[in-house]
Design a protein around this motif. Structure first.
Motif, mmCIF file in Angstrom:
data_model
loop_
_atom_site.group_PDB
_atom_site.id
_atom_site.type_symbol
_atom_site.label_atom_id
_atom_site.label_comp_id
_atom_site.label_asym_id
_atom_site.label_seq_id
_atom_site.Cartn_x
_atom_site.Cartn_y
_atom_site.Cartn_z
ATOM 1 N N GLU A 1 0.833 -1.206 0.000
ATOM 2 C CA GLU A 1 0.000 0.000 0.000
ATOM 3 C C GLU A 1 0.867 1.254 0.000
ATOM 4 O OE1 GLU A 1 -2.884 2.236 3.200
ATOM 5 O OE2 GLU A 1 -3.020 0.055 3.060
ATOM 6 N N GLN A 2 1.898 1.289 0.846
ATOM 7 C CA GLN A 2 2.773 2.455 0.902
ATOM 8 C C GLN A 2 3.547 2.644 -0.398
ATOM 9 O OE1 GLN A 2 5.296 2.190 4.340
ATOM 10 N NE2 GLN A 2 3.793 3.173 5.660
ATOM 11 N N LEU A 3 4.001 1.538 -0.997
ATOM 12 C CA LEU A 3 4.713 1.642 -2.274
ATOM 13 C C LEU A 3 3.805 2.212 -3.358
ATOM 14 C CD1 LEU A 3 7.001 -1.487 -2.790
ATOM 15 C CD2 LEU A 3 7.675 0.895 -2.535
ATOM 16 N N GLY A 4 2.542 1.782 -3.356
ATOM 17 C CA GLY A 4 1.601 2.264 -4.363
ATOM 18 C C GLY A 4 1.301 3.742 -4.241
ATOM 19 N N GLN A 5 1.392 4.285 -3.047
ATOM 20 C CA GLN A 5 1.077 5.688 -2.821
ATOM 21 C C GLN A 5 2.307 6.592 -2.832
ATOM 22 O OE1 GLN A 5 -1.029 5.740 0.878
ATOM 23 N NE2 GLN A 5 -2.777 4.601 0.083
ATOM 24 N N ALA A 6 3.487 6.011 -2.838
ATOM 25 C CA ALA A 6 4.714 6.803 -2.722
ATOM 26 C C ALA A 6 5.166 7.344 -4.063
ATOM 27 C CB ALA A 6 5.828 5.946 -2.124
ATOM 28 N N ASP A 7 5.815 8.491 -3.990
ATOM 29 C CA ASP A 7 6.447 8.981 -5.212
ATOM 30 C C ASP A 7 7.823 8.317 -5.344
ATOM 31 O OD1 ASP A 7 8.050 10.289 -3.366
ATOM 32 O OD2 ASP A 7 7.281 12.285 -3.787
ATOM 33 N N ALA A 8 8.452 8.524 -6.462
ATOM 34 C CA ALA A 8 9.703 7.823 -6.771
ATOM 35 C C ALA A 8 10.793 8.079 -5.736
ATOM 36 C CB ALA A 8 10.193 8.217 -8.159
ATOM 37 N N SER A 9 10.842 9.270 -5.175
ATOM 38 C CA SER A 9 11.904 9.585 -4.213
ATOM 39 C C SER A 9 11.741 8.847 -2.886
ATOM 40 C CB SER A 9 11.963 11.094 -3.960
ATOM 41 O OG SER A 9 10.757 11.528 -3.357
ATOM 42 N N GLU A 10 10.520 8.456 -2.540
ATOM 43 C CA GLU A 10 10.252 7.769 -1.277
ATOM 44 C C GLU A 10 10.328 6.248 -1.388
ATOM 45 O OE1 GLU A 10 9.217 8.849 2.065
ATOM 46 O OE2 GLU A 10 10.484 10.406 1.218
#
Length: 159
Positions: A8-17
């Protein structure tokens, strides 16, 4: 962090995060793996939990705070404790091989050595790896002397 929260966090994160989130997930996965390996070693020494071997000379002795090295940093873990019965009736602490192995600092030493060979001053290694243990100027200097001696001695042994 569990797997569904990670995805879930990966899906919502931008590339830098993404890298930070992935490293955090891996750190948790490595901690679980280390705990599982230590628990398996304790089972091997003491027998299964709640079904101990009647004549075993090893017994569980709770847990203690411990430190392991991962990615050149010290990570807090709970390490299981085991005691071995001596012939005279007393007991002694058993050092778990898995815990000892997880505390090895070779990766940290390799990281410091790479920084030094890349031109980082021994006084500035702590700026490159601020969260790593043992990167004081004197420790880095000692490591550099040991590693340099190995590099010089290897060609001498061949010739």
């Amino acid at each position: 962090m569990n797997q569904s929260k990670f995805i879930e966090q990966l899906g919502q994160a931008d590339a830098s995060e993404t890298g930070r989130i992935f490293r955090e997930y891996l750190r948790g996965a490595v901690r679980v793996m280390i705990a599982d390996v230590m628990a398996a070693e304790v089972d091997e020494l003491c027998g299964l939990k709640y079904h101990p071997d009647g004549d075993a000379d090893h017994q569980r002795a709770g847990s203690a705070d411990g430190l392991v090295v991962w990615e050149g940093r010290l990570e807090n873990v709970k390490r299981p404790r085991v005691r071995r019965k001596r012939k005279n009736g007393s007991s002694e602490e058993v050092r778990l091989k898995s815990y000892k192995s997880a505390r090895r600092r070779e990766k940290l030493h390799a990281m410091v050595f790479r920084a030094l060979t890349a031109g980082v001053s021994s006084r500035e290694v702590s700026d490159v790896h601020p969260e790593s243990p043992g990167v004081s100027k004197s420790n880095v200097s000692r490591l550099w002397i040991e590693a340099g001696a190995k590099q010089i001695d290897e060609p001498r042994a061949i010739g």
